[in-house]
Structures are given as C-alpha cells and as structure tokens.
Design a protein around this motif. Sequence first.
Motif, PDB file in Angstrom:
ATOM      1  N   GLY A 121      35.273  40.682  41.974  1.00 48.31           N
ATOM      2  CA  GLY A 121      36.370  40.309  42.853  1.00 48.31           C
ATOM      3  C   GLY A 121      37.704  40.194  42.149  1.00 48.31           C
ATOM      4  O   GLY A 121      38.592  39.471  42.596  1.00 48.31           O
ATOM      5  N   GLU A 128      45.422  35.060  41.161  1.00 46.58           N
ATOM      6  CA  GLU A 128      44.917  35.104  42.538  1.00 46.58           C
ATOM      7  C   GLU A 128      45.846  35.840  43.499  1.00 46.58           C
ATOM      8  O   GLU A 128      45.402  36.624  44.329  1.00 46.58           O
ATOM      9  N   ARG A 180      45.464  39.787  43.304  1.00 46.08           N
ATOM     10  CA  ARG A 180      44.149  40.437  43.379  1.00 46.08           C
ATOM     11  C   ARG A 180      44.039  41.372  44.571  1.00 46.08           C
ATOM     12  O   ARG A 180      44.355  40.986  45.700  1.00 46.08           O
ATOM     13  N   GLN A 198      42.146  43.182  47.607  1.00 49.25           N
ATOM     14  CA  GLN A 198      41.044  42.787  48.476  1.00 49.25           C
ATOM     15  C   GLN A 198      39.892  43.779  48.306  1.00 49.25           C
ATOM     16  O   GLN A 198      40.101  44.992  48.360  1.00 49.25           O
TER      17      GLN A 198
END
Length: 321
Positions: free
Chosen positions: A53, A59, A62, A64
């Motif tokens: 992930g 964060e 990132r 998807q």
Amino acid sequence: MPATMHAVRVHTLGGPEVLAYEEIARPEPGPGEVLLRVHAAGVNPPDWYARRGFANIPEGMRPQVPLPFTPGTDVSGVVAALGPGVTEWQVGDEVFGLLRFPSLGARAYAEYTTSPVGDLARKPESVDHLHAAGVPMAGLTAYQFLFDHIKLEPGSRVLVNGAAGGVGHFAVQLAKDAGCHVIGVASGRHEAFLKELGVAEFVDYTQKVAGEAVRDVDCVLDSVGGPQAYRLLPAIKDGGVYSPIFLGEYGEEEMARRGIEKRGRQVRSDGGQMAELARLMDEGRLRTGVDSVFPLRDAAKAHERAEHGHIQGKIVLQVAD
C-alpha cells in the motif's frame, strides 16, 4: 488460446504471503494494444511498495491501490494477439518492455497481459527472456537518469551508490560505455562482479564511508537514498549533480550552498529507449546480472528474497518454459 490463465493477485495489503497464485480470465487487448504471452517478468521495488500500500511514501502522497490487483511492470514475451488498429507489431514477435509506468495496472505477474504498442521494443536476440525481463524498469531508470537528467558527458567522474543492484549495475555499464570514470559503492561481496562490469574504483561501504573515501566526482547516481543520504555530498565537487532515485535525507541546504544540483524524476515507459538498450545488449555493451529466478507461482518467495536485500542484479519470475 485459453480463455483463462494463471496470475498472481493481491486481495489484501501486507507481506509477501498476500501474493496469491490464481486462475483468472485472460485479458483482451484494446485499441493500440497487443496481447502478450509473458515468458518472464522482472521484480522491482514498486511491486512490493504496491503490495504494502505504498507505506514507504508519506500518507498524503500515496497512490490509491485498487484491490484485487496483479503486480508487475517488466515483461519479456511474445505477441499473441493484436488489438484494433495495431500495425506496429505482428503475432509471434518477441518483445520486452516496461508497461504503463508510472500509472498502475500493468499486470505483469501473469501468463498473459496487455501492453500499449509504444511501451515495447523487440527483445534482444542475444539473450533469453529471463535476462530480457530484468532490463525494463532498472535499465530505463539508469538510462533516463544518466542521459536525460544528469546529461552525462564523456570523461565525467561518476559515483554509483548501490552499484550492484538492479539500477546500479546498469548505470555502471552505461556510464562506462559513455566514456566515464565510474566509482561503484556496494558491499565487498560484489567487488568482483562490479569490476567485471567496468568500475574503475570500488568502495566497500561496510569498510569506508564513500563520502569520505572519494572526492571530486561530477555526479552521483544514488539508488539507495534513505536516512543520512547526505553523507555522499562531500564526494561531489562544487557545482556537481546529485541524482537520487528514492526518498531520503539529501541535505538540500548544503547542496544549495555548494551549487550542487539535484536532478531526476520518476522513470517512464519508453519503447524507443528500450530499443536502444536492446541494441547495446546485442552489441555486447550491456548485460543483465540475474540474482535469482523463481517460478510465477512462487512470487511470494521472490518478494521474500527482495526484502532480504543485498541483491546482485535482478530478481526474475519465470512464467513460461
């Protein structure tokens, strides 16, 4: 041609154990695409980043990851069918390439996959599919960083950090072939391998700090990054170039003070540059170091090998006999 195929799929994010070998429907090529019978697939860091992930990326940055998905971007195989309007390739052509990168959705860990025609080049005649499949992402990264971003000039002093890895071992050869003085940084177990590839100087990072052992390099291609990456800066002459591939602490303040330019961007699919790499391989000027080979069904073991690190060359999945 079978209606189904085997592929590796990820249904939940996590460690290598989440890679599942399954039977699924074979894809169909769309306009401007070909269907490939995959003979071998290269294993690359984005494959395990996606499996986790992209937890290595802050964060807010990132991508998807749609679930389930099939990892992989690097293939070598044979054109099995043509999509509407395709004239660039014929059924039976042996090709290799980096598919659809940096967008997600290449699906290389499979017996069949589809590819845009422009992402492919003819496979080098001098190597088998296993060695060809190790080239695309690592070879294009080295090529694009050295020639598109650094704009390497003959006679330059080039330091390659992580020189024995996928990108590093291609960068060593390409810089040497371009007439540069190449300094390779890796652990001592890779010294003989790198000297065979053409490094003029070798630094064992377990024994010496490269930034202290080397001086006056024109550019650094850093395929390691991470914390304290700035320790390489003393090796670079004022006004030189630092070209990092991964996230890290690069000491931007010192670079600005000393006029060191940071260059680089995400690698991108490019069939024309793949053709150039193929030409260099067929002329004996570039070769793939293969660290290990695993059958497609053992993709989890290939990822376990990758996570152990200290890779010499490339990890490859054998898909077809």
